[in-house]
Design a protein around this motif. Structure first.
Motif, PDB file in Angstrom:
ATOM      1  N   ALA A 135      -5.432  75.952 145.136  1.00 26.10           N
ATOM      2  CA  ALA A 135      -5.281  76.979 146.172  1.00 26.10           C
ATOM      3  C   ALA A 135      -3.868  76.959 146.747  1.00 26.10           C
ATOM      4  CB  ALA A 135      -6.297  76.745 147.289  1.00 26.10           C
ATOM      5  N   GLY A 136      -3.318  78.144 147.004  1.00 24.27           N
ATOM      6  CA  GLY A 136      -2.040  78.221 147.686  1.00 24.27           C
ATOM      7  C   GLY A 136      -2.171  77.712 149.110  1.00 24.27           C
ATOM      8  N   HIS A 137      -1.102  77.138 149.631  1.00 28.96           N
ATOM      9  CA  HIS A 137      -1.168  76.570 150.985  1.00 28.96           C
ATOM     10  C   HIS A 137       0.235  76.337 151.526  1.00 28.96           C
ATOM     11  CE1 HIS A 137      -0.851  73.221 148.156  1.00 28.96           C
ATOM     12  NE2 HIS A 137      -0.321  72.510 149.133  1.00 28.96           N
ATOM     13  N   THR A 138       0.289  76.098 152.816  1.00 26.86           N
ATOM     14  CA  THR A 138       1.536  75.823 153.512  1.00 26.86           C
ATOM     15  C   THR A 138       1.454  74.451 154.149  1.00 26.86           C
ATOM     16  OG1 THR A 138       1.930  78.172 153.954  1.00 26.86           O
ATOM     17  CG2 THR A 138       3.036  76.589 155.402  1.00 26.86           C
ATOM     18  N   ILE A 139       2.524  73.690 154.092  1.00 25.20           N
ATOM     19  CA  ILE A 139       2.619  72.436 154.842  1.00 25.20           C
ATOM     20  C   ILE A 139       3.812  72.555 155.780  1.00 25.20           C
ATOM     21  CG2 ILE A 139       1.435  70.878 153.266  1.00 25.20           C
ATOM     22  CD1 ILE A 139       4.110  70.142 152.055  1.00 25.20           C
ATOM     23  N   ALA A 140       3.646  72.006 156.974  1.00 26.26           N
ATOM     24  CA  ALA A 140       4.653  72.218 158.013  1.00 26.26           C
ATOM     25  C   ALA A 140       4.662  71.057 158.984  1.00 26.26           C
ATOM     26  CB  ALA A 140       4.358  73.530 158.763  1.00 26.26           C
ATOM     27  N   ASP A 141       5.707  71.012 159.809  1.00 29.32           N
ATOM     28  CA  ASP A 141       5.759  70.030 160.890  1.00 29.32           C
ATOM     29  C   ASP A 141       4.611  70.288 161.867  1.00 29.32           C
ATOM     30  OD1 ASP A 141       6.704  71.951 163.067  1.00 29.32           O
ATOM     31  OD2 ASP A 141       8.275  72.194 161.560  1.00 29.32           O
ATOM     32  N   ARG A 142       4.431  69.387 162.811  1.00 29.20           N
ATOM     33  CA  ARG A 142       3.260  69.464 163.697  1.00 29.20           C
ATOM     34  C   ARG A 142       3.573  70.149 165.029  1.00 29.20           C
ATOM     35  NH1 ARG A 142      -0.437  64.091 163.151  1.00 29.20           N
ATOM     36  NH2 ARG A 142      -1.785  65.472 164.361  1.00 29.20           N
ATOM     37  N   ARG A 143       4.579  71.015 165.030  1.00 31.87           N
ATOM     38  CA  ARG A 143       4.867  71.744 166.270  1.00 31.87           C
ATOM     39  C   ARG A 143       3.675  72.640 166.635  1.00 31.87           C
ATOM     40  NH1 ARG A 143       9.186  76.558 165.378  1.00 31.87           N
ATOM     41  NH2 ARG A 143      10.544  74.895 164.638  1.00 31.87           N
ATOM     42  N   THR A 144       3.545  72.936 167.889  1.00 32.35           N
ATOM     43  CA  THR A 144       2.463  73.803 168.354  1.00 32.35           C
ATOM     44  C   THR A 144       2.874  75.259 168.194  1.00 32.35           C
ATOM     45  OG1 THR A 144       1.794  72.146 169.975  1.00 32.35           O
ATOM     46  CG2 THR A 144       0.992  74.381 170.303  1.00 32.35           C
ATOM     47  N   GLU A 145       2.190  75.945 167.305  1.00 31.74           N
ATOM     48  CA  GLU A 145       2.444  77.362 167.062  1.00 31.74           C
ATOM     49  C   GLU A 145       1.246  77.946 166.333  1.00 31.74           C
ATOM     50  OE1 GLU A 145       5.552  78.247 164.235  1.00 31.74           O
ATOM     51  OE2 GLU A 145       5.049  76.496 163.023  1.00 31.74           O
ATOM     52  N   PRO A 146       1.035  79.239 166.409  1.00 32.27           N
ATOM     53  CA  PRO A 146      -0.060  79.862 165.664  1.00 32.27           C
ATOM     54  C   PRO A 146       0.132  79.678 164.157  1.00 32.27           C
ATOM     55  CG  PRO A 146       0.790  81.351 167.343  1.00 32.27           C
ATOM     56  CD  PRO A 146       1.747  80.206 167.259  1.00 32.27           C
ATOM     57  N   ASP A 147      -0.973  79.585 163.429  1.00 31.50           N
ATOM     58  CA  ASP A 147      -0.890  79.423 161.984  1.00 31.50           C
ATOM     59  C   ASP A 147      -0.116  80.574 161.341  1.00 31.50           C
ATOM     60  OD1 ASP A 147      -2.384  77.183 162.363  1.00 31.50           O
ATOM     61  OD2 ASP A 147      -4.224  77.951 161.434  1.00 31.50           O
ATOM     62  N   ALA A 148      -0.322  81.783 161.845  1.00 33.89           N
ATOM     63  CA  ALA A 148       0.366  82.942 161.272  1.00 33.89           C
ATOM     64  C   ALA A 148       1.881  82.806 161.388  1.00 33.89           C
ATOM     65  CB  ALA A 148      -0.106  84.226 161.953  1.00 33.89           C
ATOM     66  N   ALA A 149       2.343  82.220 162.486  1.00 34.66           N
ATOM     67  CA  ALA A 149       3.780  82.038 162.674  1.00 34.66           C
ATOM     68  C   ALA A 149       4.337  81.028 161.678  1.00 34.66           C
ATOM     69  CB  ALA A 149       4.057  81.588 164.108  1.00 34.66           C
ATOM     70  N   ALA A 150       3.563  79.970 161.425  1.00 33.03           N
ATOM     71  CA  ALA A 150       4.004  78.973 160.452  1.00 33.03           C
ATOM     72  C   ALA A 150       4.092  79.580 159.055  1.00 33.03           C
ATOM     73  CB  ALA A 150       3.041  77.788 160.456  1.00 33.03           C
ATOM     74  N   ARG A 151       3.085  80.358 158.701  1.00 32.19           N
ATOM     75  CA  ARG A 151       3.109  80.986 157.371  1.00 32.19           C
ATOM     76  C   ARG A 151       4.294  81.953 157.245  1.00 32.19           C
ATOM     77  NH1 ARG A 151      -2.706  81.062 158.382  1.00 32.19           N
ATOM     78  NH2 ARG A 151      -3.760  79.660 156.913  1.00 32.19           N
ATOM     79  N   GLU A 152       4.638  82.597 158.347  1.00 42.14           N
ATOM     80  CA  GLU A 152       5.722  83.571 158.329  1.00 42.14           C
ATOM     81  C   GLU A 152       7.066  82.900 158.056  1.00 42.14           C
ATOM     82  OE1 GLU A 152       7.476  87.285 158.458  1.00 42.14           O
ATOM     83  OE2 GLU A 152       5.329  86.800 158.503  1.00 42.14           O
ATOM     84  N   ARG A 153       7.271  81.698 158.585  1.00 44.08           N
ATOM     85  CA  ARG A 153       8.565  81.034 158.413  1.00 44.08           C
ATOM     86  C   ARG A 153       8.611  80.100 157.203  1.00 44.08           C
ATOM     87  NH1 ARG A 153       9.039  75.668 160.910  1.00 44.08           N
ATOM     88  NH2 ARG A 153       7.055  75.049 161.874  1.00 44.08           N
ATOM     89  N   ALA A 154       7.521  80.034 156.443  1.00 39.76           N
ATOM     90  CA  ALA A 154       7.461  79.113 155.315  1.00 39.76           C
ATOM     91  C   ALA A 154       8.428  79.526 154.205  1.00 39.76           C
ATOM     92  CB  ALA A 154       6.036  79.050 154.768  1.00 39.76           C
ATOM     93  N   VAL A 155       9.088  78.523 153.623  1.00 41.22           N
ATOM     94  CA  VAL A 155      10.006  78.713 152.503  1.00 41.22           C
ATOM     95  C   VAL A 155       9.306  78.259 151.231  1.00 41.22           C
ATOM     96  CG1 VAL A 155      12.237  78.024 151.541  1.00 41.22           C
ATOM     97  CG2 VAL A 155      11.974  78.300 154.021  1.00 41.22           C
ATOM     98  N   PRO A 156       9.398  78.991 150.123  1.00 42.15           N
ATOM     99  CA  PRO A 156       8.779  78.531 148.870  1.00 42.15           C
ATOM    100  C   PRO A 156       9.199  77.101 148.537  1.00 42.15           C
ATOM    101  CG  PRO A 156       9.550  80.781 148.616  1.00 42.15           C
ATOM    102  CD  PRO A 156      10.056  80.310 149.957  1.00 42.15           C
ATOM    103  N   PHE A 157       8.258  76.297 148.087  1.00 44.39           N
ATOM    104  CA  PHE A 157       8.484  74.865 147.908  1.00 44.39           C
ATOM    105  C   PHE A 157       9.657  74.591 146.980  1.00 44.39           C
ATOM    106  CE2 PHE A 157       7.657  70.715 145.951  1.00 44.39           C
ATOM    107  CZ  PHE A 157       7.494  69.920 147.075  1.00 44.39           C
ATOM    108  N   GLU A 158       9.775  75.303 145.857  1.00 42.94           N
ATOM    109  CA  GLU A 158      10.846  75.034 144.906  1.00 42.94           C
ATOM    110  C   GLU A 158      12.209  75.299 145.550  1.00 42.94           C
ATOM    111  OE1 GLU A 158       8.181  76.840 144.341  1.00 42.94           O
ATOM    112  OE2 GLU A 158       7.087  75.596 142.884  1.00 42.94           O
ATOM    113  N   ARG A 159      12.324  76.402 146.295  1.00 42.49           N
ATOM    114  CA  ARG A 159      13.598  76.709 146.956  1.00 42.49           C
ATOM    115  C   ARG A 159      13.877  75.710 148.069  1.00 42.49           C
ATOM    116  NH1 ARG A 159      14.707  80.967 150.733  1.00 42.49           N
ATOM    117  NH2 ARG A 159      12.741  81.997 150.210  1.00 42.49           N
ATOM    118  N   TRP A 160      12.840  75.335 148.796  1.00 41.31           N
ATOM    119  CA  TRP A 160      12.982  74.352 149.870  1.00 41.31           C
ATOM    120  C   TRP A 160      13.472  73.021 149.319  1.00 41.31           C
ATOM    121  CZ3 TRP A 160       9.604  70.061 151.185  1.00 41.31           C
ATOM    122  CH2 TRP A 160       9.807  69.532 152.470  1.00 41.31           C
ATOM    123  N   GLN A 161      12.891  72.572 148.201  1.00 41.67           N
ATOM    124  CA  GLN A 161      13.295  71.309 147.601  1.00 41.67           C
ATOM    125  C   GLN A 161      14.720  71.366 147.075  1.00 41.67           C
ATOM    126  OE1 GLN A 161      11.647  68.607 148.604  1.00 41.67           O
ATOM    127  NE2 GLN A 161      11.581  67.846 146.507  1.00 41.67           N
TER     128      GLN A 161
END
Length: 309
Positions: A72-98
C-alpha cells in the motif's frame, strides 16, 4: 516444509532491499504503491505513518516495526502536530527525497530519527490465503520481552547496514528474509480473530496442513490424511472445511498447482520432473490441471516475462 514457509516462498521473488536513513528536523516523504511488501523499523526516535486512503495515522516509536504486506502507498513524516491531509500535501516522493539527502553516517549521534526502510518483491499471482489475509498495515510496537527473535533480527540488521563489515552483501538479504518471517510470526501470535491464526492454532487442522505441505506428492486421500492426523474422516473433513474454507483434497490440489507454478518460475526442471514432485503421474495430467487453475499452459507460464522490480 510448513505452511508459513511455503506461503512466503510461493510469492517471494528476487532479493529484498533495505535502506538505513538518519533524519533530523522537519521532513515528510511518500512511498508509492508497490507490487510487493514494504516495511519500516524505527531504530531511534519516532515518526508517523499515514496509509493512503481512509484510516488514522500511526505513531511509531523506537523499536516499532511496520509491515505493509500488500504494498500500500503511504507517507512517513516527523511527529509534528498537524492534520494528516497537510502532511500528505507536503510529502516528497521517497526516491527524490533520498537523492537530495546527505549520506547516512551510522556513527553520528545528531540524527533525531533513524529508520530502516525496505521492501520485498512478491508475485501475487499465487497468493496463499494466509498472506492474503494479512491486513494492509501490520503494526508491531516494541514491547519489553515481546517477540525476542524479531528484536534480535532488527538489531542485527541495523548493525549490518551501519557497519558494512565484510560479508554484509550476504548477511543483509538473509536477515531481511528472517525479518519477514518474524514479522508474520508476530502477527500470527497477536491476531486473535483472523482465519489463519485460528487455523494454525487448531491441532487437527494444523497437523493436516503440516502433513500435506511436508509431502504434497504423496497419494493422499481423506482416509489416509485422517489416519495421519489421528482423527476420524468426518471430524477432519468438518474441521478443515470450516476453518480453511475448502475440503482437504481441494486444498491439496490447489497447493500442488501453486507449487508447480513456483517450480516453473524458479527452476529449470522439466515438466515431467515437476509433475512427479507435485504428485501428478504425467506431464499431461499436470498441464491439464494447471490450465484449468491458471488459464494458461505451463510452457506459456514459464515463458512469461519476469515481474517488474
Amino acid at each position: 516444509m510448513d505452511v508459513v514457509s511455503d506461503a512466503i516462498g510461493a510469492v517471494r521473488i528476487g532479493r529484498p532491499s533495505c535502506t538505513r536513513v538518519g533524519i533530523s528536523g522537519s521532513w515528510c516523504t511518500r512511498l508509492a504503491p508497490y507490487d510487493g511488501a514494504g516495511f519500516h523499523v524505527v531504530l531511534k526516535g519516532g515518526c508517523r505513518l499515514l496509509p493512503d486512503g481512509p484510516g488514522p495515522s500511526l505513531l511509531l516509536g523506537t523499536g516499532d516495526a511496520v509491515l505493509l504486506p500488500h504494498g500500500a502507498g503511504h507517507t512517513i513524516a516527523d511527529r509534528r502536530t498537524e492534520p494528516d491531509a497537510a502532511a500528505r500535501e507536503r510529502a516528497v516522493p521517497f526516491e527524490r527525497w533520498q537523492a537530495t539527502r546527505p549520506p547516512d553516517h551510522p556513527a553520528s549521534d545528531t540524527d533525531e530519527v533513524r529508520m530502516l526502510c525496505g521492501k520485498y518483491r512478491l508475485d501475487r499471482a499465487r497468493m496463499h490465503p494466509l498472506m492474503a489475509e494479512l491486513p494492509q498495515v501490520v503494526h508491531l510496537p516494541h514491547q519489553v520481552g515481546g517477540h525476542p527473535a524479531l528484536r534480535s533480527a532488527i538489531d542485527l540488521l541495523g548493525r549490518e547496514l551501519g557497519e558494512r563489515q565484510p560479508g554484509a552483501c550476504v548477511a543483509v538479504p538473509s536477515l531481511l528474509d528472517l525479518l519477514l518471517v518474524y514479522m508474520i510470526r508476530a502477527w500470527l501470535s497477536e491476531d486473535t480473530t483472523g482465519t489463519w491464526p485460528t487455523v494454525l492454532g487448531d491441532p487437527v487442522t494444523a497437523a493436516a496442513l503440516r502433513a500435506l505441505h511436508s509431502d504434497p506428492a504423496a497419494p493422499w486421500t481423506n482416509d489416509r490424511l485422517a489416519a495421519e492426523v489421528g482423527v476420524s474422516r468426518p471430524t477432519l473433513a468438518r474441521r478443515f472445511a470450516v476453518l480453511v474454507g475448502r475440503p482437504p483434497m481441494n486444498y491439496l490440489t490447489w497447493w500442488r498447482l501453486t507449487l508447480a507454478a513456483t517450480l516453473l518460475r524458479d527452476t529449470p526442471d522439466s515438466l515431467a520432473t515437476i509433475a512427479r514432485q507435485v504428485g501428478y503421474g504425467t506431464p499431461y495430467a499436470l498441464s491439464h490441471a494447471f490450465n484449468r487453475e491458471f488459464h494458461t499452459t505451463p510452457g506459456r507460464y514459464r515463458a512469461a516475462p519476469s515481474r517488474p522490480e
